[in-house]
Write a protein that holds these residues in place. Sequence first.
Motif, PDB file in Angstrom:
ATOM      1  N   LEU A  28      43.813  36.455   3.484  1.00  0.00           N
ATOM      2  CA  LEU A  28      44.489  35.461   4.311  1.00  0.00           C
ATOM      3  C   LEU A  28      44.008  34.032   4.055  1.00  0.00           C
ATOM      4  CD1 LEU A  28      46.571  35.161   6.567  1.00  0.00           C
ATOM      5  CD2 LEU A  28      44.735  35.574   8.210  1.00  0.00           C
ATOM      6  N   LYS A  29      42.798  33.873   3.542  1.00  0.00           N
ATOM      7  CA  LYS A  29      42.198  32.547   3.406  1.00  0.00           C
ATOM      8  C   LYS A  29      43.016  31.571   2.555  1.00  0.00           C
ATOM      9  CE  LYS A  29      37.747  30.367   3.144  1.00  0.00           C
ATOM     10  NZ  LYS A  29      36.312  30.574   2.991  1.00  0.00           N
ATOM     11  N   PRO A  30      43.548  31.953   1.393  1.00  0.00           N
ATOM     12  CA  PRO A  30      44.328  30.983   0.614  1.00  0.00           C
ATOM     13  C   PRO A  30      45.532  30.430   1.385  1.00  0.00           C
ATOM     14  CG  PRO A  30      43.774  32.873  -0.749  1.00  0.00           C
ATOM     15  CD  PRO A  30      43.386  33.215   0.655  1.00  0.00           C
ATOM     16  N   GLU A  31      46.238  31.294   2.096  1.00  0.00           N
ATOM     17  CA  GLU A  31      47.389  30.836   2.887  1.00  0.00           C
ATOM     18  C   GLU A  31      46.935  29.905   4.004  1.00  0.00           C
ATOM     19  OE1 GLU A  31      50.980  32.651   5.662  1.00  0.00           O
ATOM     20  OE2 GLU A  31      49.627  34.022   4.648  1.00  0.00           O
ATOM     21  N   MET A  32      45.842  30.264   4.680  1.00  0.00           N
ATOM     22  CA  MET A  32      45.320  29.431   5.761  1.00  0.00           C
ATOM     23  C   MET A  32      44.911  28.059   5.230  1.00  0.00           C
ATOM     24  SD  MET A  32      42.281  28.126   7.146  1.00  0.00           S
ATOM     25  CE  MET A  32      41.043  29.076   6.319  1.00  0.00           C
ATOM     26  N   LEU A  33      44.252  28.024   4.072  1.00  0.00           N
ATOM     27  CA  LEU A  33      43.818  26.742   3.512  1.00  0.00           C
ATOM     28  C   LEU A  33      45.010  25.887   3.082  1.00  0.00           C
ATOM     29  CD1 LEU A  33      40.684  27.865   1.490  1.00  0.00           C
ATOM     30  CD2 LEU A  33      40.739  26.574   3.639  1.00  0.00           C
ATOM     31  N   GLU A  34      46.069  26.521   2.614  1.00  0.00           N
ATOM     32  CA  GLU A  34      47.289  25.790   2.259  1.00  0.00           C
ATOM     33  C   GLU A  34      47.873  25.106   3.500  1.00  0.00           C
ATOM     34  OE1 GLU A  34      51.727  26.928   0.788  1.00  0.00           O
ATOM     35  OE2 GLU A  34      50.065  27.951  -0.235  1.00  0.00           O
ATOM     36  N   TYR A  35      47.939  25.854   4.598  1.00  0.00           N
ATOM     37  CA  TYR A  35      48.418  25.266   5.853  1.00  0.00           C
ATOM     38  C   TYR A  35      47.462  24.175   6.340  1.00  0.00           C
ATOM     39  CZ  TYR A  35      52.271  28.502   6.697  1.00  0.00           C
ATOM     40  OH  TYR A  35      53.459  29.196   6.618  1.00  0.00           O
ATOM     41  N   ALA A  36      46.177  24.409   6.213  1.00  0.00           N
ATOM     42  CA  ALA A  36      45.189  23.420   6.647  1.00  0.00           C
ATOM     43  C   ALA A  36      45.360  22.117   5.874  1.00  0.00           C
ATOM     44  CB  ALA A  36      43.784  23.966   6.482  1.00  0.00           C
ATOM     45  N   ASP A  37      45.582  22.215   4.572  1.00  0.00           N
ATOM     46  CA  ASP A  37      45.802  21.009   3.767  1.00  0.00           C
ATOM     47  C   ASP A  37      47.021  20.242   4.265  1.00  0.00           C
ATOM     48  OD1 ASP A  37      43.608  21.780   2.274  1.00  0.00           O
ATOM     49  OD2 ASP A  37      44.767  22.383   0.505  1.00  0.00           O
ATOM     50  N   ARG A  38      48.092  20.970   4.544  1.00  0.00           N
ATOM     51  CA  ARG A  38      49.309  20.312   5.061  1.00  0.00           C
ATOM     52  C   ARG A  38      49.038  19.635   6.398  1.00  0.00           C
ATOM     53  NH1 ARG A  38      53.715  24.906   4.696  1.00  0.00           N
ATOM     54  NH2 ARG A  38      52.917  25.755   2.769  1.00  0.00           N
ATOM     55  N   GLU A  39      48.309  20.323   7.270  1.00  0.00           N
ATOM     56  CA  GLU A  39      48.029  19.767   8.590  1.00  0.00           C
ATOM     57  C   GLU A  39      47.092  18.568   8.507  1.00  0.00           C
ATOM     58  OE1 GLU A  39      49.847  20.645  11.191  1.00  0.00           O
ATOM     59  OE2 GLU A  39      50.808  21.968   9.752  1.00  0.00           O
ATOM     60  N   LEU A  40      46.138  18.589   7.591  1.00  0.00           N
ATOM     61  CA  LEU A  40      45.275  17.425   7.396  1.00  0.00           C
ATOM     62  C   LEU A  40      46.104  16.217   6.988  1.00  0.00           C
ATOM     63  CD1 LEU A  40      42.241  19.028   5.532  1.00  0.00           C
ATOM     64  CD2 LEU A  40      42.141  17.787   7.710  1.00  0.00           C
ATOM     65  N   LYS A  41      47.034  16.439   6.064  1.00  0.00           N
ATOM     66  CA  LYS A  41      47.902  15.348   5.615  1.00  0.00           C
ATOM     67  C   LYS A  41      48.816  14.869   6.730  1.00  0.00           C
ATOM     68  CE  LYS A  41      47.989  16.828   0.798  1.00  0.00           C
ATOM     69  NZ  LYS A  41      48.834  17.413  -0.270  1.00  0.00           N
ATOM     70  N   ALA A  42      49.181  15.768   7.660  1.00  0.00           N
ATOM     71  CA  ALA A  42      50.080  15.421   8.762  1.00  0.00           C
ATOM     72  C   ALA A  42      49.345  14.751   9.921  1.00  0.00           C
ATOM     73  CB  ALA A  42      50.802  16.669   9.264  1.00  0.00           C
ATOM     74  N   GLY A  43      48.006  14.771   9.894  1.00  0.00           N
ATOM     75  CA  GLY A  43      47.268  14.070  10.941  1.00  0.00           C
ATOM     76  C   GLY A  43      46.311  14.903  11.767  1.00  0.00           C
ATOM     77  N   ALA A  44      46.198  16.192  11.483  1.00  0.00           N
ATOM     78  CA  ALA A  44      45.229  17.014  12.217  1.00  0.00           C
ATOM     79  C   ALA A  44      43.815  16.558  11.870  1.00  0.00           C
ATOM     80  CB  ALA A  44      45.400  18.489  11.864  1.00  0.00           C
ATOM     81  N   THR A  45      42.906  16.686  12.812  1.00  0.00           N
ATOM     82  CA  THR A  45      41.518  16.314  12.552  1.00  0.00           C
ATOM     83  C   THR A  45      40.739  17.521  12.045  1.00  0.00           C
ATOM     84  OG1 THR A  45      40.713  16.868  14.771  1.00  0.00           O
ATOM     85  CG2 THR A  45      41.601  14.632  14.440  1.00  0.00           C
ATOM     86  N   VAL A  46      39.605  17.242  11.420  1.00  0.00           N
ATOM     87  CA  VAL A  46      38.764  18.337  10.946  1.00  0.00           C
ATOM     88  C   VAL A  46      38.244  19.151  12.121  1.00  0.00           C
ATOM     89  CG1 VAL A  46      38.141  17.212   8.782  1.00  0.00           C
ATOM     90  CG2 VAL A  46      36.702  16.873  10.776  1.00  0.00           C
ATOM     91  N   GLY A  47      37.993  18.502  13.242  1.00  0.00           N
ATOM     92  CA  GLY A  47      37.534  19.210  14.437  1.00  0.00           C
ATOM     93  C   GLY A  47      38.582  20.160  14.981  1.00  0.00           C
ATOM     94  N   GLN A  48      39.825  19.727  14.978  1.00  0.00           N
ATOM     95  CA  GLN A  48      40.900  20.606  15.435  1.00  0.00           C
ATOM     96  C   GLN A  48      41.015  21.832  14.542  1.00  0.00           C
ATOM     97  OE1 GLN A  48      43.962  17.586  15.296  1.00  0.00           O
ATOM     98  NE2 GLN A  48      44.273  17.726  17.513  1.00  0.00           N
ATOM     99  N   LEU A  49      41.013  21.617  13.226  1.00  0.00           N
ATOM    100  CA  LEU A  49      41.121  22.745  12.300  1.00  0.00           C
ATOM    101  C   LEU A  49      39.928  23.690  12.434  1.00  0.00           C
ATOM    102  CD1 LEU A  49      42.630  20.835   9.312  1.00  0.00           C
ATOM    103  CD2 LEU A  49      43.661  22.797  10.445  1.00  0.00           C
ATOM    104  N   ALA A  50      38.750  23.135  12.656  1.00  0.00           N
ATOM    105  CA  ALA A  50      37.565  23.976  12.852  1.00  0.00           C
ATOM    106  C   ALA A  50      37.727  24.831  14.109  1.00  0.00           C
ATOM    107  CB  ALA A  50      36.315  23.109  12.946  1.00  0.00           C
ATOM    108  N   ALA A  51      38.214  24.242  15.173  1.00  0.00           N
ATOM    109  CA  ALA A  51      38.410  24.988  16.425  1.00  0.00           C
ATOM    110  C   ALA A  51      39.490  26.052  16.264  1.00  0.00           C
ATOM    111  CB  ALA A  51      38.779  24.029  17.560  1.00  0.00           C
ATOM    112  N   TRP A  52      40.539  25.740  15.549  1.00  0.00           N
ATOM    113  CA  TRP A  52      41.649  26.684  15.377  1.00  0.00           C
ATOM    114  C   TRP A  52      41.274  27.861  14.485  1.00  0.00           C
ATOM    115  CZ3 TRP A  52      45.386  22.167  13.955  1.00  0.00           C
ATOM    116  CH2 TRP A  52      45.734  21.472  15.114  1.00  0.00           C
ATOM    117  N   THR A  53      40.370  27.642  13.510  1.00  0.00           N
ATOM    118  CA  THR A  53      40.069  28.684  12.529  1.00  0.00           C
ATOM    119  C   THR A  53      38.726  29.372  12.712  1.00  0.00           C
ATOM    120  OG1 THR A  53      39.037  27.133  10.996  1.00  0.00           O
ATOM    121  CG2 THR A  53      41.429  27.502  10.760  1.00  0.00           C
ATOM    122  N   GLY A  54      37.790  28.700  13.368  1.00  0.00           N
ATOM    123  CA  GLY A  54      36.446  29.244  13.487  1.00  0.00           C
ATOM    124  C   GLY A  54      35.543  28.854  12.326  1.00  0.00           C
ATOM    125  N   LEU A  55      36.068  28.122  11.354  1.00  0.00           N
ATOM    126  CA  LEU A  55      35.242  27.619  10.258  1.00  0.00           C
ATOM    127  C   LEU A  55      34.561  26.328  10.704  1.00  0.00           C
ATOM    128  CD1 LEU A  55      37.682  28.189   7.247  1.00  0.00           C
ATOM    129  CD2 LEU A  55      35.717  29.585   7.924  1.00  0.00           C
TER     130      LEU A  55
END
Length: 91
Positions: A28-55
């Motif tokens: 699942l990790k490659p798909e999750m990282l692909e979405y994470a990259d898109r969300e980073l570009k769209a304005g998500a913060t690293v803290g939000q992504l960390a909270a959403w994924t547990g990384l």
Amino acid sequence: MPTDYEPPRDAADTFARYKAHYEGERALKPEMLEYADRELKAGATVGQLAAWTGLTPEVFRRRARALGVERKRPPTVGKLARPASSEETTA
């Protein structure tokens, strides 16, 4: 070391569950990282992504840096951090 060793049933069950989750995470990790990259570009913060994924936030901080995503705030540590000026007072 005997080659015919078998762990107790509860240990074997735990090992099997762990292996299934680990393999699932790797799949699942490659798909999750692909979405994470898109969300980073769209304005998500690293803290939000960390909270959403547990990384850790550092995982996404490095990805954002590699993608050239603009920082939300200036760095506070490391070689890119601005040194504190002598005019600033500390608490």
